[in-house]
Enzyme design. Structure first.
Site, PDB file in Angstrom:
ATOM      1  N   LYS A  51     -37.112  71.921  47.774  1.00 46.72           N
ATOM      2  CA  LYS A  51     -35.857  71.288  47.373  1.00 46.72           C
ATOM      3  C   LYS A  51     -35.351  70.324  48.459  1.00 46.72           C
ATOM      4  O   LYS A  51     -34.840  69.247  48.157  1.00 46.72           O
ATOM      5  CB  LYS A  51     -34.796  72.346  47.055  1.00 46.72           C
ATOM      6  CG  LYS A  51     -33.617  71.685  46.397  1.00 46.72           C
ATOM      7  CD  LYS A  51     -32.749  72.508  45.531  1.00 46.72           C
ATOM      8  CE  LYS A  51     -31.669  71.543  45.017  1.00 46.72           C
ATOM      9  NZ  LYS A  51     -30.397  72.207  44.775  1.00 46.72           N
TER      10      LYS A  51
ATOM     11  N   LYS B 172     -25.977  67.474  54.494  1.00 49.12           N
ATOM     12  CA  LYS B 172     -26.483  68.751  55.026  1.00 49.12           C
ATOM     13  C   LYS B 172     -27.974  68.894  54.711  1.00 49.12           C
ATOM     14  O   LYS B 172     -28.765  69.301  55.563  1.00 49.12           O
ATOM     15  CB  LYS B 172     -25.700  69.911  54.405  1.00 49.12           C
ATOM     16  CG  LYS B 172     -26.084  71.281  54.924  1.00 49.12           C
ATOM     17  CD  LYS B 172     -25.601  72.370  53.970  1.00 49.12           C
ATOM     18  CE  LYS B 172     -26.337  72.268  52.635  1.00 49.12           C
ATOM     19  NZ  LYS B 172     -25.918  73.194  51.594  1.00 49.12           N
TER      20      LYS B 172
ATOM     21  N   THR C  38     -28.889  77.524  45.874  1.00 45.81           N
ATOM     22  CA  THR C  38     -29.500  76.606  46.828  1.00 45.81           C
ATOM     23  C   THR C  38     -29.140  77.052  48.227  1.00 45.81           C
ATOM     24  O   THR C  38     -28.018  76.863  48.683  1.00 45.81           O
ATOM     25  CB  THR C  38     -28.995  75.172  46.597  1.00 45.81           C
ATOM     26  OG1 THR C  38     -29.532  74.711  45.361  1.00 45.81           O
ATOM     27  CG2 THR C  38     -29.480  74.256  47.711  1.00 45.81           C
TER      28      THR C  38
END
Lengths: 293, 293, 293, 293
Positions: free
Chosen positions: B170, B238, B95
């Site tokens: 995502k 984040k 990721t």
């Protein structure tokens, strides 16, 4: 079992019909009496007034459109108050605020009657299918006695304690719903603005931990900017406002709900109050003629 | 089919294990080489360096912890760049943000290699069960060739177009997740503050249009103020920040996500960054010693 | 000129004193009659009841603590309604909502009396100094007749049109104030969190386009986490809520005010309701024992 | 005193002109050299390159348009780096972020030069009038030596400590400004939507504790929906974003700033990025063709 039923709108008609089909002996009343005919043909008795229904039936269920209508059937001439008395039970399934429901509880109790508020979660389709979720609060014995009727109208009923809890539980649920709808709308618009396929986003969401019927059912229409009204945006906004007011009393700070409420207000200002609450999507969308950077 | 696998953390170990069990010939590498032993016992070969793995295998999959690690295996001595060449494919399932992935794509392509970003949705359990959702973007042919491996590791893979789209999809999904978690927390606290039973709220939600696995799984623990880490709050924050930055580029105004981001920041400030992201619930809660009115 | 004055709290005492000093013939009444003595020594007459004051004076000014008190002096036994009649004027300077003021207007007008709402902007010090800002609305002729008294109590009075506009103008002003206070608090905390000197921030702000008395007066105390009450936080929060409700009616979406309102609610939940509204600063501050990252 | 001056845009021209008028010996440079002519006629020397200016002058001041331009005059051929050396001072008054300013500091220091960042608060008019507010940070001795020039260009200068503090102080100030502008816009729109006169609101605000030059100067134009650009909305939004990012590092939760940032993003999406930042007022306004309820 014999029950009275006050209010034959979209919801009330479907609910009373299910009772009749399940073998209940139902006496109906509606402000516009002509609406009673269809049910009469299917076996319902018709009461001339709310008072007449209450006189005849041990249990009377009401499903009215708003607080004002809910109060009218109680206090108006020919209203519930004229006949409610010890032994009788009054079950209000309308969606009204806790203060309205408390007022009704007070006057019904003062006459010796028993009271249960029982707002429902679910709209037309679940009402027709007997799949409502019933949020009951008030007289516990009355709740237990009326369960057979709840079992016909809903897939599940909850007993939540004192009067007001039913209305408040519904506000909490609708508040979460309104915030989720905004979160979803923002995601849809961000996907589009970032060059991602919105339908793929729906597919991804449907497979993960956030998968839920609301995204699945409303998402495809929202992408088409279509918002057929299941739950009017102006009612959603009202519920957000009331939920925030509830938080005010309890000193609960709810910035997400507050932001969502302002988005619904913006949508109302754009003329979308009578569309489905998913139309808040329009507030998030980037104006089409935008040239700014 | 022979594949290389770089990175044997919680996720990478589970994923490579599934490949081995399904009959893939797997060559593994990990910064701490000792972690390779368990997989070697189960039949994996071990590469001394990322370069050695790439030299040996036509396809190399990477599952690293963060952008910095993802870049290190490429650029460091003994890194992927030393051996990547025409004919070889590099699939990064870590990721990372779109800029990291674009940089990797650039250097891999410059050497004639093919590149696919393929971040996943799902954490430890879905990785172990081969139930990840794979968000692939980049070289389409490579995507099609690697599908047999994706089918082992995930329940579904999506091909999303150009490099960067996987990372961005995502972000969109995680942004919705973060906003929903806040909406849910506000609802839980409002229920409690209004004298309603929180477990009943969970039951009501589970029956309605908003029912979803996340509420069902995390709700009971949240009521207990327990937040065992599945996805760390600081990572959620984040991702919220990056999603908002993405909206900045696209001129998408997202007040709900922005409010949620500030709540996560507050939670970080309270020292909850390493707890599960559901710990944002603590931000909403009314302080216990509050006496204000 | 002869005037009656109902209510001798902090504000009312200062205001009636200024009238006496300026040569007005003042008849005072207060619920706790002992509070009238000090003014009696300075030359005021004392009325036994609000009705007695109205009977004696052509103009009666009221300065009560809240809507409930404002309604009591009207409707209670010995209240204003018993003596209000054609020719007499009633000026309510209390801070009450538009619906309270409309109700008072209705009953006073029904008796043939004339009504003016005239809430003020400014607290104890401006009241003592005759420097209030008076937001009057209602009977225009009455406004013009009472100007000599307004000139003594305030530095400026505005005539805003129909009853309700005074209350609403005050809400708008207080809403801006509440949002500004939050913006200011965030800036103070961000400065501190970024290693900047907060006093220097005050100095920089004092020189620029945003320089304003509120920042200058409250800033130094806020830095010391001192919040001596000039305007209680719980009243500020109530005004934010009412302003947002006003926006609701007018379909005005106000996300900044909504976020500020939630911050004030959080502060109330932290037990800061009776502190000055600048105590919302505590909501923004980073918890001191925070260890999160 | 002899100083170099790089950059003769709107701000730089006004600032260097003030230096000349006050008797400074000024050597100017501008990318488009023709812009130097006007100043040459008034007594300035002209440098061919930034390096030539630095070679000639002990102190060189720069006022460039953005981070990219600020870096170019350092690193490009003929740039500052070619001549900066021990004994020389470089003062960058451009508005750039802390990372740009840190980079410049690093390379200037590496060559033995001294560096001061000194962004200003105030736009064209204060620059012309020598009324800027100067936020200096970096080499303290250099700050003290250059004060005579600061005294000519500004009404006040601050020394804020280490490099980066000047940029960050400016972000904090602009963040408060952006939130205040949104609070003000919401108030204006709420006044209008509630039937109140917006000009009266300006009058009331001007008399109270929130009175400030920004409301006074921009309010009347905003009511007319006129937004002549003093500070472009897109720059304001960028500063909001950077301030929020700063808060991210410091774990400061700033929901008001976050909501304001989203409003500015919405305005950008509406094509208002090049208008004055007060154009965010358009985001709050109720759409004129709205029919919703």
């Amino acid at each position: 079992m014999e029950v009275g039923f006050l209010g034959l709108g979209i919801m009330g008609k479907a609910m009373s019909l299910n009772l009749i089909k399940s073998g209940f002996k139902v006496t109906v009343w509606n402000r516009t009496l002509s609406k009673c005919e269809e049910l009469a043909k299917l076996g319902a008795s018709v009461g001339e007034t709310p008072a007449a229904v209450v006189e005849k039936c041990k249990y009377t269920i009401a499903m009215l459109s708003d607080p004002s209508a809910a109060l009218s059937v109680i206090f108006d001439k020919g209203g519930v108050l004229e006949q409610i008395c010890p032994g009788k039970g009054y079950i209000d399934m309308s969606t009204v605020d806790a203060s309205t429901t408390s007022k009704i509880n007070e006057v019904v109790s003062a006459k010796g009657g028993r009271f249960l508020e029982a707002p429902v979660s679910g709209s037309k389709k679940p009402a027709e299918d007997g799949q409502l979720i019933i949020l009951a609060a008030g007289d516990k014995e009355l709740y237990e006695e009326i369960i057979p009727a709840f079992d016909v109208m809903g897939k599940k009923s909850f007993y939540l304690g004192q009067v007001g809890n039913g209305a408040n539980m519904k506000l909490v649920v609708n508040m979460i719903m309104g915030s989720m709808m905004n979160a979803f709308s923002e995601g849809l618009v961000l996907a589009d603005g970032s060059g991602l396929n919105q339908n793929t986003l729906l597919d991804v969401l449907a497979l993960g931990g956030m998968a839920n019927p609301m995204f699945a059912q409303k998402g495809p229409a929202m992408i088409q900017r279509s918002y057929p009204t299941a739950f009017p945006l102006k009612h959603q906004q009202k519920d957000m406002r009331l939920a925030i007011a509830l938080g005010d009393q309890a000193n609960v700070s709810m910035p997400i709900a507050a932001a969502a409420n302002e988005a619904f207000k913006k949508a109302k200002g754009m003329g979308l109050g009578d569309h489905d609450f998913s139309a808040v999507h329009e507030v998030v969308k980037i104006p089409e003629n935008a040239s700014g950077k």
